[in-house]
Design a protein around this motif. Structure first.
Motif, short mmCIF file in Angstrom:
data_model
loop_
_atom_site.label_atom_id
_atom_site.label_comp_id
_atom_site.label_asym_id
_atom_site.label_seq_id
_atom_site.Cartn_x
_atom_site.Cartn_y
_atom_site.Cartn_z
N PHE A 42 -32.18 -8.15 -53.82
CA PHE A 42 -30.97 -8.67 -54.47
C PHE A 42 -30.36 -7.54 -55.29
O PHE A 42 -31.07 -6.82 -55.99
N ASP A 43 -29.05 -7.37 -55.18
CA ASP A 43 -28.37 -6.29 -55.90
C ASP A 43 -26.96 -6.75 -56.21
O ASP A 43 -26.16 -6.96 -55.30
N ASP A 44 -26.66 -6.95 -57.48
CA ASP A 44 -25.35 -7.47 -57.88
C ASP A 44 -24.76 -6.57 -58.95
O ASP A 44 -25.36 -6.34 -60.01
N ASP A 45 -23.57 -6.01 -58.65
CA ASP A 45 -22.89 -5.18 -59.64
C ASP A 45 -22.00 -5.98 -60.57
O ASP A 45 -21.26 -5.43 -61.38
N MET A 46 -22.04 -7.30 -60.43
CA MET A 46 -21.33 -8.22 -61.33
C MET A 46 -19.82 -8.06 -61.28
O MET A 46 -19.12 -8.35 -62.23
N SER A 47 -19.33 -7.59 -60.15
CA SER A 47 -17.88 -7.43 -60.02
C SER A 47 -17.19 -8.69 -59.55
O SER A 47 -15.97 -8.78 -59.54
N SER A 48 -17.99 -9.70 -59.13
CA SER A 48 -17.41 -10.97 -58.67
C SER A 48 -18.41 -12.09 -58.89
O SER A 48 -19.57 -11.86 -59.23
N SER A 49 -17.95 -13.30 -58.64
CA SER A 49 -18.79 -14.48 -58.86
C SER A 49 -19.53 -14.92 -57.61
O SER A 49 -20.07 -16.02 -57.57
N LYS A 50 -19.60 -14.06 -56.60
CA LYS A 50 -20.16 -14.46 -55.30
C LYS A 50 -21.59 -14.97 -55.40
O LYS A 50 -22.01 -15.81 -54.60
N ASN A 51 -22.37 -14.46 -56.35
CA ASN A 51 -23.78 -14.85 -56.45
C ASN A 51 -24.07 -15.86 -57.54
O ASN A 51 -25.20 -16.33 -57.66
N TRP A 52 -23.07 -16.19 -58.33
CA TRP A 52 -23.31 -16.97 -59.54
C TRP A 52 -22.59 -18.31 -59.51
O TRP A 52 -21.41 -18.39 -59.17
N LYS A 53 -23.33 -19.35 -59.89
CA LYS A 53 -22.77 -20.70 -59.97
C LYS A 53 -23.05 -21.26 -61.37
O LYS A 53 -24.08 -20.94 -61.97
N PRO A 54 -22.18 -22.15 -61.89
CA PRO A 54 -22.41 -22.74 -63.21
C PRO A 54 -23.61 -23.68 -63.19
O PRO A 54 -23.93 -24.30 -62.17
N GLY A 55 -24.30 -23.78 -64.32
CA GLY A 55 -25.40 -24.71 -64.46
C GLY A 55 -26.75 -24.04 -64.50
O GLY A 55 -26.89 -22.83 -64.36
N TYR A 56 -27.77 -24.90 -64.66
CA TYR A 56 -29.16 -24.43 -64.75
C TYR A 56 -29.80 -24.27 -63.37
O TYR A 56 -30.90 -23.72 -63.26
N GLY B 12 -16.50 -4.37 -63.85
CA GLY B 12 -17.76 -4.29 -63.12
C GLY B 12 -18.93 -4.90 -63.85
O GLY B 12 -20.07 -4.46 -63.68
N ARG B 13 -18.69 -5.91 -64.66
CA ARG B 13 -19.80 -6.59 -65.33
C ARG B 13 -19.47 -8.08 -65.43
O ARG B 13 -18.33 -8.50 -65.22
N MET B 14 -20.48 -8.89 -65.78
CA MET B 14 -20.29 -10.32 -65.99
C MET B 14 -20.47 -10.61 -67.47
O MET B 14 -21.50 -10.29 -68.06
N ASP B 15 -19.45 -11.21 -68.07
CA ASP B 15 -19.48 -11.59 -69.48
C ASP B 15 -19.53 -13.10 -69.61
O ASP B 15 -18.70 -13.81 -69.03
N LEU B 16 -20.50 -13.61 -70.36
CA LEU B 16 -20.53 -15.02 -70.76
C LEU B 16 -20.04 -15.09 -72.20
O LEU B 16 -20.69 -14.54 -73.10
N GLU B 17 -18.91 -15.73 -72.39
CA GLU B 17 -18.26 -15.72 -73.70
C GLU B 17 -18.46 -17.05 -74.42
O GLU B 17 -18.21 -18.13 -73.87
#
Length: 438
Positions: free
Chosen positions: A222-236, A267-272
């Motif tokens: 697994f390798d994610d540069d956090m440039s998009s939401s392709k691998n991430w979904k909301p929730g637990y 190029g990152r994922m921010d949770l605000e």
């Protein structure tokens, strides 16, 4: 664990240095993999098998150390030359082509010669007088001796063999003082040595002996540069469909916002975590799931659909800022299942460790500048769990994780017992390798 002291003493690399180390190792592994598939390595392996074989070593020893005079060809040629170069044989050969001596031999076979019985008759015979000196000479005696000598038969046999093409080839080999350098085996060995001393082949075998765990990230699962939401979904990423995924708790100040507080920037994922009112489903210890009004919003995100894995190496480059708790780690999505904190900021200090109710084991990190990114890593083997920050080991525990896949979870929240405020969890990249360390 004081990271400030670790940086000053050089025990811990800076994040920049550590990422460069990973990159350099990845490049080494990339080069190693390329060489592994190269025709040069295949040729080297084949030649190595040849030159290290007992047959090759025996042949080389024979060509290098065997003396000419000890070979069958050398013995025969020496024997032949000893005869043909001897004074007796040369005088015999000379006699065969001497016309006067040949005439004498012919006269000796005549009836005229046979009839001469007395000295007077010999003196009266003009031909006898002519050849008298030859008849009593050592020249004639040598001829008669050699005529029936075994050396003549030996020379004839040897000469017949020596003139054959096969003998000439074999003799040329053993008579050559540089026979090893002129052999096919020498060419084979030289090519082997050329390959063995090449930069790529030396690098391949030197690197094969090195233990470079991090380098296997060149082949991540697994390798994610956090440039998009392709691998991430909301929730637990709850395993049970009965659970209301993405809920908050009534002892918290924030409502989770279904991914709306998650941004992919630079190029990152921010949770605000931000201040805004929102009604959302919340879990109450006494009432269960209820509608609740929150003063803040934030997010919880997971990779359950894109990535989950049992054991391996898990890494993320993370920092946080502002108020609140921030978490990045691993979970199974099951209630009461242990969680792994690669990174946790508890509103006061940074921690890494194992979250499992009363059995929770965390190590506090001091001297962490929240404005600086660090690479947090977790190594999961069948025997143990190990946490790192950059290159420095932080915690080592026996494996207490369930034998099932875990996925990444990122989360920011505000406990009710603490003051509210805004903040961010910033993830620059996340990777995992399916390495099996045993």
């Amino acid at each position: 664990m004081n990271l400030f002291t670790a940086r000053l003493t050089g025990k811990m690399l800076s994040t920049e240095q550590f990422e460069k180390t990973i990159h350099d190792m990845q490049e080494r592994v990339k080069r190693w993999r390329q060489i592994e598939k190269s025709p040069e390595l295949a040729e080297y392996q084949k030649l190595r098998e040849i030159v290290e074989s007992s047959d090759f070593k025996e042949r080389k020893n024979e060509l290098v150390n065997r003396k000419y005079q000890d070979t069958d060809e050398g013995k025969k040629m020496i024997a032949y030359r000893n005869i043909v170069e001897s004074r007796e044989y040369r005088r015999y050969q000379e006699a065969l082509t001497d016309p006067v001596f040949q005439d004498f031999l012919k006269f000796r076979e005549t009836e005229e010669f046979a009839k001469i019985n007395s000295l007077k008759e010999r003196l009266l015979n003009s031909l006898y007088r002519k050849y008298y000196s030859l008849y009593n000479s050592s020249y004639y005696k040598n001829y008669m001796k050699m005529l029936n000598a075994p050396e003549l038969k030996q020379v004839a046999v040897l000469e017949k063999e020596i003139k054959t093409e096969d003998f000439q080839t074999r003799h040329a080999l053993w008579a050559d003082t540089k026979r090893w350098q002129h052999s096919d085996e020498y060419k084979t060995e030289q090519r082997f040595l050329e390959l063995a001393n090449s930069d790529d082949i030396k690098f391949y075998f030197q690197s094969r002996e090195e233990k470079i765990d991090w380098a296997e990230l060149f082949r991540p699962s697994f390798d994610d540069d956090m440039s998009s939401s392709k691998n991430w979904k909301p929730g637990y990423g709850y395993a049970s469909p009965a659970m209301k995924d993405g809920h908050s708790r009534t002892n918290e100040r924030q409502a989770y916002n279904g991914g709306k507080n998650t941004f992919y920037v630079e190029g990152r994922m921010d949770l605000e975590t931000r201040e805004e009112s929102k009604k959302a489903v919340a879990w109450d210890e006494k009432k269960g799931f209820i509608e609740h009004v929150f003063d803040y919003t934030s997010d919880v995100m997971n990779t359950k659909e894109a990535f989950a894995q049992e054991s391996g190496l898990f890494m993320a480059k993370v920092r946080s800022q502002g108020i609140g708790h921030h978490f990045f780690g691993l979970t199974t999505g099951k209630l009461n299942s242990p969680m792994v904190a690669l990174y946790h900021y508890n509103g006061d200090r940074h921690q890494v460790g194992f979250v499992n109710g009363a059995k929770t084991q965390m190590v506090d990190l001091t001297g962490v500048l929240r404005s600086m990114y660090h690479v947090y890593s977790f190594r999961w083997t069948k025997n143990e769990l190990v946490w790192y920050v950059n290159n420095m080991e932080l915690l080592r525990l026996p494996n207490r994780l369930p034998k099932e896949a875990m996925f990444f979870l990122a989360q920011s929240w505000l406990p009710m017992a603490e003051k509210g405020g805004t903040g961010k969890l910033k993830i620059q990249w996340a990777r995992a390798s399916a390495m099996n360390w045993g």
